[in-house]
Design a protein around this motif. Structure first.
Motif, PDB file in Angstrom:
ATOM      1  N   CYS A 108       2.820  -9.188  -2.277  1.00 54.38           N
ATOM      2  CA  CYS A 108       2.142  -9.053  -0.992  1.00 54.38           C
ATOM      3  C   CYS A 108       0.641  -9.221  -1.191  1.00 54.38           C
ATOM      4  CB  CYS A 108       2.446  -7.689  -0.397  1.00 54.38           C
ATOM      5  SG  CYS A 108       1.484  -7.332   1.074  1.00 54.38           S
ATOM      6  N   LYS A 132      -1.605  -8.397   0.765  1.00 54.31           N
ATOM      7  CA  LYS A 132      -2.335  -7.290   1.395  1.00 54.31           C
ATOM      8  C   LYS A 132      -2.362  -6.055   0.503  1.00 54.31           C
ATOM      9  CE  LYS A 132      -3.216  -9.619   5.079  1.00 54.31           C
ATOM     10  NZ  LYS A 132      -2.168  -9.959   6.032  1.00 54.31           N
ATOM     11  N   CYS A 133      -1.191  -5.631   0.032  1.00 63.04           N
ATOM     12  CA  CYS A 133      -1.174  -4.409  -0.782  1.00 63.04           C
ATOM     13  C   CYS A 133      -1.067  -4.712  -2.275  1.00 63.04           C
ATOM     14  CB  CYS A 133      -0.065  -3.456  -0.312  1.00 63.04           C
ATOM     15  SG  CYS A 133       1.604  -4.091  -0.484  1.00 63.04           S
ATOM     16  N   CYS A 184       5.598  -7.474   5.098  1.00 60.57           N
ATOM     17  CA  CYS A 184       5.780  -6.763   3.838  1.00 60.57           C
ATOM     18  C   CYS A 184       6.503  -5.466   4.142  1.00 60.57           C
ATOM     19  CB  CYS A 184       4.415  -6.500   3.222  1.00 60.57           C
ATOM     20  SG  CYS A 184       4.430  -5.320   1.867  1.00 60.57           S
ATOM     21  N   CYS A 222       3.861  -2.346   3.132  1.00 65.31           N
ATOM     22  CA  CYS A 222       2.686  -1.963   3.934  1.00 65.31           C
ATOM     23  C   CYS A 222       2.810  -2.433   5.377  1.00 65.31           C
ATOM     24  CB  CYS A 222       1.400  -2.484   3.290  1.00 65.31           C
ATOM     25  SG  CYS A 222       1.256  -4.278   3.290  1.00 65.31           S
ATOM     26  N   SER A 274       2.381  -5.177   6.753  1.00 70.63           N
ATOM     27  CA  SER A 274       1.478  -6.179   7.313  1.00 70.63           C
ATOM     28  C   SER A 274       2.147  -7.544   7.359  1.00 70.63           C
ATOM     29  CB  SER A 274       0.173  -6.221   6.520  1.00 70.63           C
ATOM     30  OG  SER A 274       0.448  -6.499   5.171  1.00 70.63           O
TER      31      SER A 274
HETATM   32 ZN    ZN Z   1       2.164  -5.180   1.467  1.00 73.18          ZN
END
Ligand code: ZN
Length: 101
Positions: free
Chosen positions: A72, A74-75, A94, A97, A99
Motif C-alpha cells: 500500500c 499510503k500505509c 487497502c 488503512c 485508503s
Molecule cells: Zn494502506
C-alpha cells in the motif's frame, strides 16, 4: 486480478520471498504477472557482431499473481485489496488503512 501494472508488490512465496518490485506486465488470462527484479532467469544474448562477446542478462519471467501482496503506497504495508463501490464506480482500497489505491 487484484493487482495491476505499476503497482508495487511484495513477493510472499518462492525463492524471491521478501523482494519488492513494480509490476511491469500483467497477464489476466493466466493470472500471471511480471515483477521487476523477481523470478529472474538468465538469458544468453548472442553477440550482435562478430568479435563481440555474448552477454548474459537477467530477465524477469511471469509468475502467478497469487505469490504477491500489494504494497500500500499510503500505509507502506503489504496488504490485501478490498473494493468499495460508489454508484457505478468501483474503487480498490487497502484493507489495512482503508485508503483508495
Ligand atoms: Zn494502506
Amino acid at each position: 486480478m487484484k493487482v495491476k501494472k505499476g503497482d508495487t508488490v511484495l513477493v510472499i512465496s518462492g525463492k524471491d520471498r521478501g523482494k519488492q518490485g513494480k509490476i511491469l506486465d500483467v497477464f489476466p488470462k493466466e493470472e500471471k504477472i511480471v515483477v521487476e527484479g523477481a523470478n529472474l532467469r538468465k538469458r544468453h544474448m548472442r553477440p550482435k557482431r562478430s568479435g563481440e562477446k555474448g552477454q548474459i542478462v537477467e530477465v524477469p519471467l511471469p509468475f502467478p499473481a497469487s505469490k504477491v501482496k500489494l504494497m500500500c503506497p499510503k500505509c507502506g504495508k503489504p496488504t490485501r485489496v478490498g473494493y468499495k463501490f460508489e454508484g457505478n464506480k468501483k474503487y480498490r482500497i487497502c484493507k489495512k488503512c482503508k485508503s483508495e489505491l
